[in-house]
Write a protein that holds these residues in place. Structure first.
Motif, PDB file in Angstrom:
ATOM      1  N   ASP A 107      -1.029  30.836  39.919  1.00 27.74           N
ATOM      2  CA  ASP A 107      -1.063  32.150  40.567  1.00 27.74           C
ATOM      3  C   ASP A 107      -0.753  33.277  39.579  1.00 27.74           C
ATOM      4  OD1 ASP A 107       1.637  31.924  40.119  1.00 27.74           O
ATOM      5  OD2 ASP A 107       2.254  32.363  42.172  1.00 27.74           O
ATOM      6  N   GLY A 108      -0.590  32.940  38.280  1.00 27.13           N
ATOM      7  CA  GLY A 108      -0.349  33.945  37.268  1.00 27.13           C
ATOM      8  C   GLY A 108       1.111  34.185  36.947  1.00 27.13           C
ATOM      9  N   THR A 109       2.013  33.568  37.706  1.00 31.90           N
ATOM     10  CA  THR A 109       3.440  33.732  37.448  1.00 31.90           C
ATOM     11  C   THR A 109       3.815  33.084  36.120  1.00 31.90           C
ATOM     12  OG1 THR A 109       3.882  33.654  39.827  1.00 31.90           O
ATOM     13  CG2 THR A 109       5.757  33.318  38.355  1.00 31.90           C
ATOM     14  N   GLU A 110       4.645  33.776  35.315  1.00 36.87           N
ATOM     15  CA  GLU A 110       5.091  33.246  34.024  1.00 36.87           C
ATOM     16  C   GLU A 110       6.519  32.735  34.150  1.00 36.87           C
ATOM     17  OE1 GLU A 110       6.334  35.306  29.926  1.00 36.87           O
ATOM     18  OE2 GLU A 110       4.145  35.282  30.209  1.00 36.87           O
ATOM     19  N   LEU A 111       6.734  31.531  33.654  1.00 40.64           N
ATOM     20  CA  LEU A 111       8.065  30.920  33.676  1.00 40.64           C
ATOM     21  C   LEU A 111       8.480  30.560  32.258  1.00 40.64           C
ATOM     22  CD1 LEU A 111       7.595  28.387  36.632  1.00 40.64           C
ATOM     23  CD2 LEU A 111       8.571  30.683  36.755  1.00 40.64           C
ATOM     24  N   LYS A 112       9.785  30.565  32.009  1.00 46.98           N
ATOM     25  CA  LYS A 112      10.313  30.153  30.708  1.00 46.98           C
ATOM     26  C   LYS A 112      11.444  29.155  30.918  1.00 46.98           C
ATOM     27  CE  LYS A 112       9.208  34.206  27.844  1.00 46.98           C
ATOM     28  NZ  LYS A 112       8.353  33.495  26.894  1.00 46.98           N
ATOM     29  N   ALA A 113      11.439  28.119  30.091  1.00 44.64           N
ATOM     30  CA  ALA A 113      12.514  27.134  30.105  1.00 44.64           C
ATOM     31  C   ALA A 113      12.958  26.899  28.661  1.00 44.64           C
ATOM     32  CB  ALA A 113      12.044  25.825  30.740  1.00 44.64           C
ATOM     33  N   GLU A 114      14.268  26.848  28.443  1.00 43.80           N
ATOM     34  CA  GLU A 114      14.816  26.666  27.098  1.00 43.80           C
ATOM     35  C   GLU A 114      15.472  25.295  26.974  1.00 43.80           C
ATOM     36  OE1 GLU A 114      17.404  29.871  26.108  1.00 43.80           O
ATOM     37  OE2 GLU A 114      15.780  31.348  25.957  1.00 43.80           O
ATOM     38  N   TYR A 115      15.301  24.690  25.785  1.00 45.37           N
ATOM     39  CA  TYR A 115      15.844  23.365  25.523  1.00 45.37           C
ATOM     40  C   TYR A 115      16.558  23.385  24.168  1.00 45.37           C
ATOM     41  CZ  TYR A 115      12.411  22.058  29.110  1.00 45.37           C
ATOM     42  OH  TYR A 115      11.668  21.974  30.259  1.00 45.37           O
ATOM     43  N   PRO A 116      17.889  23.491  24.151  1.00 43.27           N
ATOM     44  CA  PRO A 116      18.621  23.440  22.871  1.00 43.27           C
ATOM     45  C   PRO A 116      18.574  22.029  22.285  1.00 43.27           C
ATOM     46  CG  PRO A 116      19.947  24.409  24.639  1.00 43.27           C
ATOM     47  CD  PRO A 116      18.776  23.740  25.292  1.00 43.27           C
ATOM     48  N   ILE A 117      18.314  21.933  21.000  1.00 43.24           N
ATOM     49  CA  ILE A 117      18.298  20.640  20.312  1.00 43.24           C
ATOM     50  C   ILE A 117      19.035  20.765  18.989  1.00 43.24           C
ATOM     51  CG2 ILE A 117      16.107  19.872  21.342  1.00 43.24           C
ATOM     52  CD1 ILE A 117      14.767  20.583  18.662  1.00 43.24           C
ATOM     53  N   THR A 118      19.456  19.633  18.457  1.00 46.83           N
ATOM     54  CA  THR A 118      20.088  19.573  17.139  1.00 46.83           C
ATOM     55  C   THR A 118      19.403  18.489  16.320  1.00 46.83           C
ATOM     56  OG1 THR A 118      22.234  20.320  17.964  1.00 46.83           O
ATOM     57  CG2 THR A 118      22.221  19.134  15.875  1.00 46.83           C
ATOM     58  N   CYS A 119      19.008  18.834  15.115  1.00 47.74           N
ATOM     59  CA  CYS A 119      18.421  17.864  14.190  1.00 47.74           C
ATOM     60  C   CYS A 119      19.438  17.619  13.074  1.00 47.74           C
ATOM     61  CB  CYS A 119      17.110  18.394  13.611  1.00 47.74           C
ATOM     62  SG  CYS A 119      15.833  18.680  14.864  1.00 47.74           S
ATOM     63  N   SER A 120      19.929  16.391  12.983  1.00 52.39           N
ATOM     64  CA  SER A 120      21.051  16.085  12.096  1.00 52.39           C
ATOM     65  C   SER A 120      20.649  15.403  10.800  1.00 52.39           C
ATOM     66  CB  SER A 120      22.072  15.203  12.835  1.00 52.39           C
ATOM     67  OG  SER A 120      22.503  15.826  14.029  1.00 52.39           O
ATOM     68  N   VAL A 121      19.633  14.555  10.841  1.00 57.72           N
ATOM     69  CA  VAL A 121      19.221  13.814   9.641  1.00 57.72           C
ATOM     70  C   VAL A 121      17.703  13.846   9.519  1.00 57.72           C
ATOM     71  CG1 VAL A 121      21.234  12.282   9.650  1.00 57.72           C
ATOM     72  CG2 VAL A 121      19.162  11.627  10.898  1.00 57.72           C
ATOM     73  N   VAL A 122      17.226  13.668   8.295  1.00 58.20           N
ATOM     74  CA  VAL A 122      15.787  13.653   8.043  1.00 58.20           C
ATOM     75  C   VAL A 122      15.239  12.254   8.295  1.00 58.20           C
ATOM     76  CG1 VAL A 122      13.974  13.944   6.306  1.00 58.20           C
ATOM     77  CG2 VAL A 122      15.912  15.524   6.368  1.00 58.20           C
ATOM     78  N   THR A 123      14.412  12.118   9.310  1.00 58.42           N
ATOM     79  CA  THR A 123      13.737  10.857   9.591  1.00 58.42           C
ATOM     80  C   THR A 123      12.262  10.909   9.193  1.00 58.42           C
ATOM     81  OG1 THR A 123      13.469  11.674  11.860  1.00 58.42           O
ATOM     82  CG2 THR A 123      15.258  10.112  11.450  1.00 58.42           C
ATOM     83  N   ASN A 124      11.732  12.110   9.031  1.00 59.73           N
ATOM     84  CA  ASN A 124      10.340  12.292   8.621  1.00 59.73           C
ATOM     85  C   ASN A 124      10.284  13.575   7.801  1.00 59.73           C
ATOM     86  OD1 ASN A 124       7.520  12.523   8.419  1.00 59.73           O
ATOM     87  ND2 ASN A 124       7.211  11.642  10.457  1.00 59.73           N
ATOM     88  N   ALA A 125      10.315  13.434   6.509  1.00 63.83           N
ATOM     89  CA  ALA A 125      10.503  14.583   5.621  1.00 63.83           C
ATOM     90  C   ALA A 125       9.365  15.588   5.745  1.00 63.83           C
ATOM     91  CB  ALA A 125      10.612  14.118   4.172  1.00 63.83           C
ATOM     92  N   LEU A 126       9.729  16.874   5.743  1.00 65.08           N
ATOM     93  CA  LEU A 126       8.739  17.941   5.694  1.00 65.08           C
ATOM     94  C   LEU A 126       8.025  17.905   4.348  1.00 65.08           C
ATOM     95  CD1 LEU A 126      10.899  20.769   7.250  1.00 65.08           C
ATOM     96  CD2 LEU A 126       8.751  19.969   8.201  1.00 65.08           C
ATOM     97  N   GLU A 127       6.725  18.080   4.374  1.00 69.96           N
ATOM     98  CA  GLU A 127       5.927  18.090   3.145  1.00 69.96           C
ATOM     99  C   GLU A 127       5.462  19.512   2.854  1.00 69.96           C
ATOM    100  OE1 GLU A 127       1.833  16.077   1.289  1.00 69.96           O
ATOM    101  OE2 GLU A 127       2.585  15.471   3.275  1.00 69.96           O
ATOM    102  N   LYS A 128       5.561  19.911   1.594  1.00 74.08           N
ATOM    103  CA  LYS A 128       5.126  21.244   1.191  1.00 74.08           C
ATOM    104  C   LYS A 128       3.636  21.234   0.868  1.00 74.08           C
ATOM    105  CE  LYS A 128       9.540  22.815  -0.764  1.00 74.08           C
ATOM    106  NZ  LYS A 128      10.241  23.301  -1.978  1.00 74.08           N
ATOM    107  N   PHE A 129       2.919  22.216   1.387  1.00 73.99           N
ATOM    108  CA  PHE A 129       1.509  22.414   1.082  1.00 73.99           C
ATOM    109  C   PHE A 129       1.394  23.785   0.418  1.00 73.99           C
ATOM    110  CE2 PHE A 129       1.693  19.431   4.551  1.00 73.99           C
ATOM    111  CZ  PHE A 129       0.731  18.475   4.227  1.00 73.99           C
TER     112      PHE A 129
END
Length: 244
Positions: free
Chosen positions: A98-120
């Motif tokens: 119907d066009g109504t906009e909703l927002k939901a927030e989800y706090p998270i914490t990332c503590s250790v690297v399990t899948n390293a970010l790769e630089k491009f």
């Protein structure tokens, strides 16, 4: 003829009762609680049980969904992204039928690297010794134009980077206190960010849909090139890259 009309009517009846489309009883609108009940945000786990750095988001709610994760917007009911370590807030923006906009927030914490970010790398790749640090001059619009033909140093940004709406990371040093930057396109026809203040270190620049449509070379892009120009101050540009 009556048999043909009856067959057509039957097809329309079945099409209107398509079981793959969920019925929303209250006129095409759901509540935030209903949205959250049908959505999930999870972080992967390391062997010791700590939160990893990969977040997975999904919703089965009958909405158009946009996930905002780590400074990047991902359109769709499913999203997956590697994250930097630290505390983050994932935001789900949903548009109901119907066009109504909703927002939901989800706090998270990332503590250790399990899948390293790769630089491009866009510029300053350590494997390319010719891509050396440089200092652009104030009001020199050619110096930091991302164009293999028009720019003095920076190459053309690939279309998949533009339309992937990547977050560009600028590694800079020797930034002066009077640093002031304009982010525009090479035709001077649009300003995307104005009076940007950077500090020595890493500074992020989010590619938007408007930037992609105006600056990409193909895929409907207008080929205007992303262009950064100093109003005042100085810096040393060491590299430009994005992480995935």
């Amino acid at each position: 003829m009556k048999k043909i009309l009856l067959l057509i009517a039957t097809v329309f009846v079945f099409a209107g009762c398509d079981p793959t489309h969920e019925d929303i009883s209250n006129g095409g609108h759901i509540t935030v609680d209903e949205l959250k009940a049908k959505s999930s945000v999870t972080v992967d786990k390391a062997a010791d049980g700590q939160n990893g750095n990969v977040v997975t988001c999904s919703t089965s709610a009958p909405v158009n969904a946009k996930w905002s994760i780590g400074g990047k917007d991902i359109i769709g009911n499913y999203a997956w992204k590697k994250m930097k370590l630290g505390d983050h807030v994932v935001v789900l923006t949903a548009i109901c039928p119907d066009g109504t906009e909703l927002k939901a927030e989800y706090p998270i914490t990332c503590s250790v690297v399990t899948n390293a970010l790769e630089k491009f790398y866009i510029y300053g790749d350590p494997s390319k010794p010719e891509e050396v640090p440089f200092q652009p001059g104030a009001w020199d619009a050619a110096a930091m134009r991302f164009s293999s033909t028009e720019g003095a140093h920076l190459p053309t940004i690939p279309d998949d980077v533009y339309f992937g709406f990547k977050t560009l990371i600028f590694d800079v040093s020797d930034v002066t206190d009077d640093f002031d930057l304009k982010v525009m396109n090479g035709w001077w026809s649009n300003t995307y960010y104005d009076h940007v203040k950077w500090v020595s270190g890493l500074n992020e620049l989010q590619i938007t849909e408007t930037m992609a449509k105006e600056c990409a070379k193909g895929n409907g892009g207008e080929g205007r090139d992303l262009d950064l120009m100093l109003y005042s101050g100085s810096m040393t540009l060491n590299s430009v890259y994005y992480e995935e």
